[in-house]
Write an enzyme that holds these catalytic residues in place. Structure first.
Site, short mmCIF file in Angstrom:
data_model
loop_
_atom_site.label_atom_id
_atom_site.label_comp_id
_atom_site.label_asym_id
_atom_site.label_seq_id
_atom_site.Cartn_x
_atom_site.Cartn_y
_atom_site.Cartn_z
N GLY A 155 3.54 5.22 -10.14
CA GLY A 155 4.96 5.04 -9.90
C GLY A 155 5.30 3.65 -9.39
O GLY A 155 6.38 3.13 -9.64
N VAL A 169 -2.26 -1.26 -11.33
CA VAL A 169 -3.30 -1.63 -10.38
C VAL A 169 -4.46 -2.25 -11.15
O VAL A 169 -4.91 -1.70 -12.16
CB VAL A 169 -3.80 -0.41 -9.58
N ASP A 224 3.41 11.69 2.12
CA ASP A 224 2.96 11.91 0.74
C ASP A 224 1.45 12.17 0.73
O ASP A 224 0.72 11.60 -0.07
CB ASP A 224 3.32 10.71 -0.14
#
Length: 426
Positions: free
Chosen positions: A95, A99, A219
């Protein structure tokens, strides 16, 4: 497992507090101003309660005013470190953005090269930028063996626009979610799962209780728990983290964000966030370790899609309980230990947040389970690592966070779990 964001009732404007900028003065004036404004999101404490006085409360000290050892990278340095962000260095995409694996010079020894993970902000507007700022502000001032280390950041503008990047220590053994996946060729042993549970609990206990301010992760999930080269588990991705309530207050009122299947029922219903919301998520994670299943899996039969609903009928009978254990484990050998772990999970999944234990208490219970389980299962890590192209310092987030309406969020089942009463949700 998709993330979600929705608002309970009418969205309230959160108070803004001016923050000293964690970004060095070498960045542009525009960047400096932008970070100060966005950084106030972490310190905003819209935490009202009928039983507490919300006006005149003391704010937490600004995290960005605290000293940090973060290194400021130029975009050119990171281009060189990742071979111009080559596809061959790409670890994953989530999201936040992409990377990449990079190689930089060691700060201790210029002749030594160090592997890093470089997370590049995608074109997601202010929400993505706020998460970037939060990560810098949080990981720049906290340090613990069970939190992924943030090495530095990049904030500059170039011909491609605004560049926002984060540079972390490289975690070569992927995420716990990858190893629990049915596709994994190297499932985690029971002893490894217990160690991971301990490591994750230590990380959360540190955030909740071991500093002069409290941080709520918000989260917590298997894909946000990464494994280093020694197979130590570390919490990652602090973009949604929030400061806990100020002294005298019971909670922080905020937009509800997180991952479906992990969010605490009272948080979904009211938007009132406490550290006990993380404790609920941790309880869900323990059942992942026990069963090898995800909290929400649409690929399974309808009656088995929601993990907590599926396991509930098996918990009161020892013979039945064995049926929910991960079939890749020696079920009979770990049965007693797994049952004890489920009792810890049930405490974390208490219907009322106030009756859930603190993470320090959870860790104490876990330590007893581990001690009593000594010698059960192989303590050795998997023989074969998960392929790196399937991993991500975003921790496996293949689906992007999206805004969802409360009427379609599949959260009512969470409210019903571990309670005889059926609570109706809007």
């Amino acid at each position: 497992m998709g993330c979600f964001q929705f608002y309970i009732g009418e969205k309230k404007d959160e108070p803004k507090t001016t923050k000293s900028n964690v970004i060095s003065s070498s960045c542009s004036a525009f960047t400096d101003r932008e970070v100060r404004q966005s950084g106030s999101e972490l310190n905003s404490q819209n935490a009202s309660d009928a039983s507490t006085e919300s006006r005149g409360r003391n704010q937490f000290p600004s995290l960005s005013e605290r000293p940090n050892n973060l290194k400021v990278f130029t975009f050119a340095e990171l281009k060189a470190a990742t071979k111009n962000f080559s596809r061959s260095t790409k670890l994953g995409e989530g999201g936040f953005g992409c990377v990449y694996k990079g190689v930089i010079k060691s700060s201790d020894d210029p002749l030594k090269r160090v592997d890093v993970a470089v997370k590049q902000l995608g074109r997601r507007g202010m929400q993505g930028h706020k998460e970037w700022v939060t990560e810098v502000n949080v990981l720049g001032v906290v340090e613990h063996p069970n939190l992924v280390k943030l090495i530095g950041y990049c904030a500059e503008d170039d011909e491609r626009g605004i560049q926002r990047l984060l540079i972390y220590e490289f975690m070569p053994n992927s995420s716990v979610d990858d190893h629990l996946s049915v596709k994994s060729e190297a499932p985690l042993s029971w002893a490894m799962r217990l160690k991971i549970a301990q490591d994750a609990a230590r990380g959360l206990a540190y955030l909740h209780e071991e500093m002069e301010f409290q941080i709520i992760f918000r989260d917590f999930k298997a894909s946000n728990i990464l494994l280093d080269e020694e197979w130590n588990a570390k919490l990652s991705d602090f973009g949604l983290a929030r400061l806990g309530p100020s002294e005298g207050l019971t909670h922080v009122s905020t937009a509800v964000v997180g991952t479906m299947g992990y969010a605490a029922p009272e948080y979904i219903q009211t938007g009132r966030l406490t550290s006990k919301s993380d404790v609920w998520s941790y309880g869900v994670f323990l059942y992942e370790l026990i069963t090898g299943r995800r909290p929400l899996d649409r690929n399974r039969p309808r009656s088995e899609q929601k993990l907590l609903e599926w396991v509930k009928p098996y918990l009161s009978d020892a013979k039945k309980f064995q049926q929910i254990l991960d079939p890749r484990l020696e079920r009979k050998q770990i049965l007693k230990s797994a049952h004890k772990l489920s009792l810890v999970a049930n405490r974390c999944l208490s219907r009322h947040g106030k009756t859930r234990p603190k993470m320090s208490e959870v860790l104490q219970m876990l330590n007893r389970v581990v001690e009593e389980s000594a010698g059960i299962g192989s303590p050795h890590p998997p023989l074969k690592n998960v392929e790196q192209k399937e991993t991500s310092q975003e921790a496996g987030k293949s689906s992007k966070r999206r805004i969802m309406d409360t009427r379609v969020i599949d959260g009512s089942w969470l409210v019903r779990m571990w309670s005889s009463k059926h609570v109706r949700t809007c």
